[in-house]
Motif scaffolding. Structure first.
Motif, PDB file in Angstrom:
ATOM      1  N   LEU A  20      41.559 -80.463 -66.290  1.00  0.00           N
ATOM      2  CA  LEU A  20      41.033 -79.638 -65.215  1.00  0.00           C
ATOM      3  C   LEU A  20      39.975 -80.392 -64.436  1.00  0.00           C
ATOM      4  O   LEU A  20      39.942 -80.363 -63.197  1.00  0.00           O
ATOM      5  CB  LEU A  20      40.443 -78.341 -65.791  1.00  0.00           C
ATOM      6  CG  LEU A  20      39.867 -77.340 -64.784  1.00  0.00           C
ATOM      7  CD1 LEU A  20      40.962 -76.785 -63.893  1.00  0.00           C
ATOM      8  CD2 LEU A  20      39.146 -76.212 -65.505  1.00  0.00           C
ATOM      9  N   SER A  21      39.105 -81.113 -65.143  1.00  0.00           N
ATOM     10  CA  SER A  21      38.049 -81.892 -64.485  1.00  0.00           C
ATOM     11  C   SER A  21      38.622 -82.970 -63.587  1.00  0.00           C
ATOM     12  O   SER A  21      38.048 -83.301 -62.554  1.00  0.00           O
ATOM     13  CB  SER A  21      37.143 -82.525 -65.545  1.00  0.00           C
ATOM     14  OG  SER A  21      36.516 -81.548 -66.327  1.00  0.00           O
ATOM     15  N   ALA A  22      39.760 -83.525 -63.987  1.00  0.00           N
ATOM     16  CA  ALA A  22      40.395 -84.592 -63.212  1.00  0.00           C
ATOM     17  C   ALA A  22      41.309 -84.057 -62.116  1.00  0.00           C
ATOM     18  O   ALA A  22      41.949 -84.837 -61.404  1.00  0.00           O
ATOM     19  CB  ALA A  22      41.201 -85.489 -64.151  1.00  0.00           C
ATOM     20  N   GLY A  23      41.385 -82.744 -61.964  1.00  0.00           N
ATOM     21  CA  GLY A  23      42.236 -82.155 -60.947  1.00  0.00           C
ATOM     22  C   GLY A  23      43.713 -82.196 -61.298  1.00  0.00           C
ATOM     23  O   GLY A  23      44.564 -82.048 -60.411  1.00  0.00           O
ATOM     24  N   GLU A  24      44.021 -82.361 -62.583  1.00  0.00           N
ATOM     25  CA  GLU A  24      45.411 -82.472 -63.012  1.00  0.00           C
ATOM     26  C   GLU A  24      45.924 -81.195 -63.669  1.00  0.00           C
ATOM     27  O   GLU A  24      47.041 -81.164 -64.192  1.00  0.00           O
ATOM     28  CB  GLU A  24      45.555 -83.639 -63.995  1.00  0.00           C
ATOM     29  CG  GLU A  24      45.174 -84.989 -63.385  1.00  0.00           C
ATOM     30  CD  GLU A  24      45.184 -86.113 -64.401  1.00  0.00           C
ATOM     31  OE1 GLU A  24      45.698 -85.879 -65.525  1.00  0.00           O
ATOM     32  OE2 GLU A  24      44.684 -87.198 -64.097  1.00  0.00           O
ATOM     33  N   LEU A  25      45.120 -80.145 -63.631  1.00  0.00           N
ATOM     34  CA  LEU A  25      45.521 -78.874 -64.230  1.00  0.00           C
ATOM     35  C   LEU A  25      45.248 -77.754 -63.239  1.00  0.00           C
ATOM     36  O   LEU A  25      44.142 -77.618 -62.726  1.00  0.00           O
ATOM     37  CB  LEU A  25      44.733 -78.625 -65.528  1.00  0.00           C
ATOM     38  CG  LEU A  25      45.046 -77.335 -66.280  1.00  0.00           C
ATOM     39  CD1 LEU A  25      46.452 -77.378 -66.853  1.00  0.00           C
ATOM     40  CD2 LEU A  25      44.034 -77.112 -67.402  1.00  0.00           C
ATOM     41  N   THR A  26      46.264 -76.959 -62.957  1.00  0.00           N
ATOM     42  CA  THR A  26      46.116 -75.836 -62.044  1.00  0.00           C
ATOM     43  C   THR A  26      45.803 -74.572 -62.843  1.00  0.00           C
ATOM     44  O   THR A  26      46.595 -74.177 -63.707  1.00  0.00           O
ATOM     45  CB  THR A  26      47.401 -75.601 -61.234  1.00  0.00           C
ATOM     46  OG1 THR A  26      47.708 -76.780 -60.486  1.00  0.00           O
ATOM     47  CG2 THR A  26      47.236 -74.432 -60.273  1.00  0.00           C
ATOM     48  N   PRO A  27      44.666 -73.947 -62.596  1.00  0.00           N
ATOM     49  CA  PRO A  27      44.315 -72.749 -63.355  1.00  0.00           C
ATOM     50  C   PRO A  27      45.336 -71.633 -63.158  1.00  0.00           C
ATOM     51  O   PRO A  27      45.862 -71.429 -62.060  1.00  0.00           O
ATOM     52  CB  PRO A  27      42.949 -72.351 -62.786  1.00  0.00           C
ATOM     53  CG  PRO A  27      42.396 -73.599 -62.192  1.00  0.00           C
ATOM     54  CD  PRO A  27      43.591 -74.338 -61.664  1.00  0.00           C
ATOM     55  N   VAL A  28      45.595 -70.920 -64.227  1.00  0.00           N
ATOM     56  CA  VAL A  28      46.477 -69.760 -64.189  1.00  0.00           C
ATOM     57  C   VAL A  28      45.688 -68.560 -63.676  1.00  0.00           C
ATOM     58  O   VAL A  28      44.519 -68.383 -64.019  1.00  0.00           O
ATOM     59  CB  VAL A  28      47.026 -69.459 -65.602  1.00  0.00           C
ATOM     60  CG1 VAL A  28      47.847 -68.182 -65.625  1.00  0.00           C
ATOM     61  CG2 VAL A  28      47.845 -70.630 -66.102  1.00  0.00           C
TER      62      VAL A  28
END
Length: 340
Positions: A20-28
């Motif tokens: 998430l910190s790296a912008g590689e995870l999209t929050p649900v």
């Protein structure tokens, strides 16, 4: 997972925080949900199921039966609250332990609750503050009165589904006195299976939803890095006179009535596993000596949503919940940017 207390902390969280910190995870997008801290003045003890070795015993070694209530169909007083002053340590709260096999928070102690069913928006016969007033109290937009009803209905429905307790009555000033018969169980099972909507259930039985028996206590939103996210409102309510709790949930292997302070102590010893909002609400309840005090305090509770924040600081990830410093986690070896 923490080894110094009972904070639920999945081992996959650090990696998800890094993504998430790296912008590689999209929050649900979180689903709206409601949970109820069911309270009573009086005895504590097991309500059903069986504990495993190594867990702290409740104050009584066996199930603590409810005091005898009114016969089925009798009307309870307007408050729907059982008589009696708070016991030593304040009121008892009803908690269930989620089965270890559950994908989310397995083995953790929690309160009855669950997601809002879209059908909870269907009109029901309603007593208590208006839907618009509930929308304001829950922090929703003025035009979300129907959504406010759905959240309140979810709180009442889930409490009936998981604990067999129903905050509804034949009139705006009464509460059903017993829900333990086979006909009640058939309706409860139909609600759980989603074969019956809550509005249909109330209408068929000629019942009024008692929104005035609920007080909203807190609002927590699951962190953005968790794949199963909920925007959850926590309510408090008194166990209605004559009604009995029972472990009606397939998600729980044990239920118990316990003083908030005793539950918090078990968490601090690492013996009771809990999520941050559970232990936080227990610590808050600890200050109130009776059910009546807790219900009165609910009106002034701050419902600003609590959402975990993750940031990078001195080469490590720091996970924190605003206003709740005890849950802060420092995770070494972090890389990437920061997020909330």
């Amino acid at each position: 997972m923490s080894t110094t207390n009972g904070q639920w902390y999945p081992p996959e969280w650090p990696e998800r925080i890094r993504l998430l910190s790296a912008g590689e995870l999209t929050p649900v997008t979180p689903r709206r949900a409601a949970t109820v801290l069911l309270l009573r003045d009086g005895p504590v003890g097991r309500d059903g199921g069986g504990g495993r070795g190594g867990e702290p015993a409740p104050e009584t070694p066996a199930a603590a039966p409810e005091a005898a209530g009114a016969p089925e169909g009798a009307e309870a007083p307007v408050e729907g609250v059982r008589d009696g002053a708070g016991g030593p340590g304040g009121p008892a709260v009803y908690m269930l332990r989620r089965r270890a096999s559950m994908a989310f928070a397995g083995g953790a102690y929690a309160y009855p609750g669950g997601s809002v069913d879209p059908r909870d928006e269907r009109m029901v016969t309603w007593a208590g503050p208006s839907r618009a007033r509930w929308a304001r109290r829950l922090g929703l937009d003025p035009g979300e009165a129907t959504q406010a009803q759905a959240i309140v209905c979810a709180a009442v429905r889930e409490t009936f589904e998981e604990a067999g307790v129903l905050l509804a009555g034949p009139t705006p000033h009464t509460v059903v006195a017993d829900t333990t018969g086979d006909d009640w169980e058939a309706d409860r099972a139909a609600l759980v299976a989603r074969d019956l909507s809550f509005a249909e259930f109330l209408d068929r039985r000629g019942l009024v939803l008692r929104s005035d028996l609920l007080g909203c206590w807190a609002r927590w939103i699951t962190p953005e890095f968790e794949p199963r996210r909920y925007d959850t409102w926590f309510f408090v309510a008194a166990l209605p006179r004559g009604q009995r709790t029972r472990n009606a949930s397939t998600e729980a292997d044990r239920t118990v009535w316990i003083r908030p302070g005793d539950a918090a102590d078990g968490y601090d010893r690492g013996e009771l596993l809990m999520l941050p909002p559970t232990i936080a609400t227990l610590r808050q309840l600890r200050a109130h000596g009776s059910v009546a005090e807790a219900l009165a305090a609910a009106a002034d509770r701050d419902l600003t949503p609590v959402l975990a924040q993750a940031r990078v600081e001195n080469g490590e990830l720091v996970l924190s919940w605003p206003g709740h410093d005890e849950f802060t986690k420092h995770i070494p070896g972090a890389t990437g940017g920061s997020s909330t």
